[in-house]
Design an enzyme around this catalytic site. Structure first.
Site, mmCIF file in Angstrom:
data_model
loop_
_atom_site.group_PDB
_atom_site.id
_atom_site.type_symbol
_atom_site.label_atom_id
_atom_site.label_comp_id
_atom_site.label_asym_id
_atom_site.label_seq_id
_atom_site.Cartn_x
_atom_site.Cartn_y
_atom_site.Cartn_z
ATOM 1 N N SER A 9 32.002 50.083 60.023
ATOM 2 C CA SER A 9 32.296 49.181 58.877
ATOM 3 C C SER A 9 32.144 47.853 59.269
ATOM 4 O O SER A 9 31.928 47.442 60.446
ATOM 5 C CB SER A 9 33.912 49.314 58.431
ATOM 6 O OG SER A 9 34.666 48.978 59.401
ATOM 7 N N MET A 11 34.285 43.793 58.782
ATOM 8 C CA MET A 11 35.709 43.524 59.087
ATOM 9 C C MET A 11 36.416 43.716 57.918
ATOM 10 O O MET A 11 35.793 43.408 56.937
ATOM 11 C CB MET A 11 35.848 42.288 59.740
ATOM 12 C CG MET A 11 34.875 41.835 60.951
ATOM 13 S SD MET A 11 35.408 41.730 62.504
ATOM 14 C CE MET A 11 37.038 41.078 62.637
ATOM 15 N N ASP A 87 39.201 55.030 67.998
ATOM 16 C CA ASP A 87 39.024 53.729 67.341
ATOM 17 C C ASP A 87 38.463 52.511 68.087
ATOM 18 O O ASP A 87 38.419 52.645 69.390
ATOM 19 C CB ASP A 87 40.457 53.221 66.844
ATOM 20 C CG ASP A 87 40.416 52.285 65.819
ATOM 21 O OD1 ASP A 87 39.197 52.103 64.980
ATOM 22 O OD2 ASP A 87 41.345 51.340 65.506
ATOM 23 N N GLU A 88 37.831 51.511 67.493
ATOM 24 C CA GLU A 88 37.121 50.552 68.095
ATOM 25 C C GLU A 88 36.139 50.838 69.367
ATOM 26 O O GLU A 88 35.944 50.442 70.548
ATOM 27 C CB GLU A 88 38.244 49.927 69.042
ATOM 28 C CG GLU A 88 39.621 49.344 68.274
ATOM 29 C CD GLU A 88 39.225 48.515 66.992
ATOM 30 O OE1 GLU A 88 38.206 47.757 66.795
ATOM 31 O OE2 GLU A 88 40.159 48.219 66.211
ATOM 32 N N HIS A 186 24.311 36.701 51.543
ATOM 33 C CA HIS A 186 25.227 35.782 51.793
ATOM 34 C C HIS A 186 25.431 35.331 53.157
ATOM 35 O O HIS A 186 25.907 34.409 53.637
ATOM 36 C CB HIS A 186 26.690 35.837 50.825
ATOM 37 C CG HIS A 186 26.468 35.737 49.393
ATOM 38 N ND1 HIS A 186 26.491 36.413 48.384
ATOM 39 C CD2 HIS A 186 25.745 34.636 48.750
ATOM 40 C CE1 HIS A 186 26.229 36.028 47.149
ATOM 41 N NE2 HIS A 186 25.676 34.962 47.470
HETATM 42 ZN ZN LIG Z 1 26.833 38.847 48.389
#
Ligand SMILES: [Zn+2]
Ligand SMILES: [Zn+2]
Length: 324
Positions: A9, A11, A87-88, A186
């Site tokens: 994923s 953050m 995890d991680e 973005h």
């Molecule tokens: Zn965007």
């Protein structure tokens, strides 16, 4: 058949919540699961997996020199394990990722892992992630959205003043409030989005635009102290001139038809205040840069000689109608 899963994923995508939910489901079922995390993740204390929605679980915190396969094998010998959760992943070593694949191939236990794929510089986070992408049987993106509504696949890191961090330490935990997950477009633009910008503004950075009438503070659009979204007009004398950013007065002029009321203060005036004066029938729109012909004021101003508030309201409503 047991598999090695990599759930990756960006953050703030609810990665830990996802992991804790999977763990919860196993435990509800009466299963024994092992949960590993990295000692490098000390945000909620070493050996703890915690999610921002408030749930947490104890985990075995491994250092780079620890052998995850060995630990899992021993614990599985003590009492049988149903699944191994990690995890991680991005903070593990490539060797430890290989050990996870051994949990699947030798112990024949499913190994479900979670981690970040990219760092904020737009590269794979670490050699461990590279190795995981190569070895995993199933790769699954935990979905979240950019401020524009598109799927967020990249991470932007920004300074307290909102400027984008380009270089520096990649492997770093904590401070998630200054990371924002965005779409690739973005990310290229370095656009952290309105919510993050608002937070930067509220932290005291950026130029403020203050409505002199109601004293509401708005973040400036271009650093100009007279131009914000929803507050980009100015009262001078009995005339209001609007600019880009105002939703009611952009490129328009208004006059107070029956004198400037006391609550209207000279200087910057916000859209809410202008709307209030319009609703009270106090303002006439006298010109707009958008229309050359014929001047809008003709009808309403003619009505003024006998004006009551109702006359003015009607005239304004009519003139607004014509403008649409
Ligand atoms: Zn965007
Ligand atoms: Zn105002």
């Amino acid at each position: 058949m047991a598999k090695l899963y990599f759930n990756y994923s960006v953050m703030n995508a609810g990665k830990s919540a996802h992991l804790l939910l999977v763990r919860h489901n196993y435990i509800e079922n009466g299963d024994k699961v092992l949960l590993f995390t990295s000692v490098k993740d000390d945000r909620s204390g070493i050996g703890k997996v915690a999610s921002r929605i408030g749930i947490s679980a104890d985990a075995i915190a491994v250092s780079p020199e620890d052998d995850i396969f060995d630990i899992a094998q021993k614990l599985n010998a003590e009492s049988p394990v149903t699944a191994v959760l990690v995890d991680e992943v991005q903070f593990m070593t490539p060797e430890q990722v290989y050990q996870m694949s051994e949990i699947v191939d030798t112990l024949e236990l499913p190994c479900l892992t979670w981690g970040l794929k990219n760092n904020f510089q737009g590269q794979l986070f670490s050699p461990a992630v590279e190795n995981m992408l190569a070895l995993a049987d199933e790769i699954n993106l935990i979905k979240t959205v950019c401020h524009c509504g598109k799927r967020a696949t990249m991470i932007l890191k920004y300074n307290p003043d909102g400027s984008i961090v380009q270089g520096g330490e990649v492997v770093e935990t904590g401070g998630e409030s200054r990371y924002v997950s965005v779409c690739r477009k973005h990310w290229k633009e370095g656009n952290i989005g309105p919510r993050a910008r608002q937070a930067v503004f509220e932290a005291g950075y950026g130029t403020k635009v203050v409505c002199q009438s109601c004293e509401t503070v708005f973040p400036s659009i271009f650093g100009d102290p007279e131009q914000a979204n929803d507050c980009a007009a100015k009262l001078e004398g009995d005339k209001i001139s609007g600019f880009f950013g105002s939703t009611v007065a952009d490129a328009c002029e208004f006059h107070f038809a029956r004198g400037v009321p006391e609550e209207a203060k000279q200087g910057v005036i916000c859209d809410a205040c202008i709307r209030g004066h319009l609703q009270e029938g106090r303002l006439l729109r006298t010109s707009s840069w958008f229309d050359n012909d014929p001047p809008r004021n003709a009808a309403p101003l003619a009505a003024l000689s006998v004006a009551t508030n109702d006359d003015i309201r009607e005239a304004i409503a009519k003139s607004m109608e014509e403008q649409e």
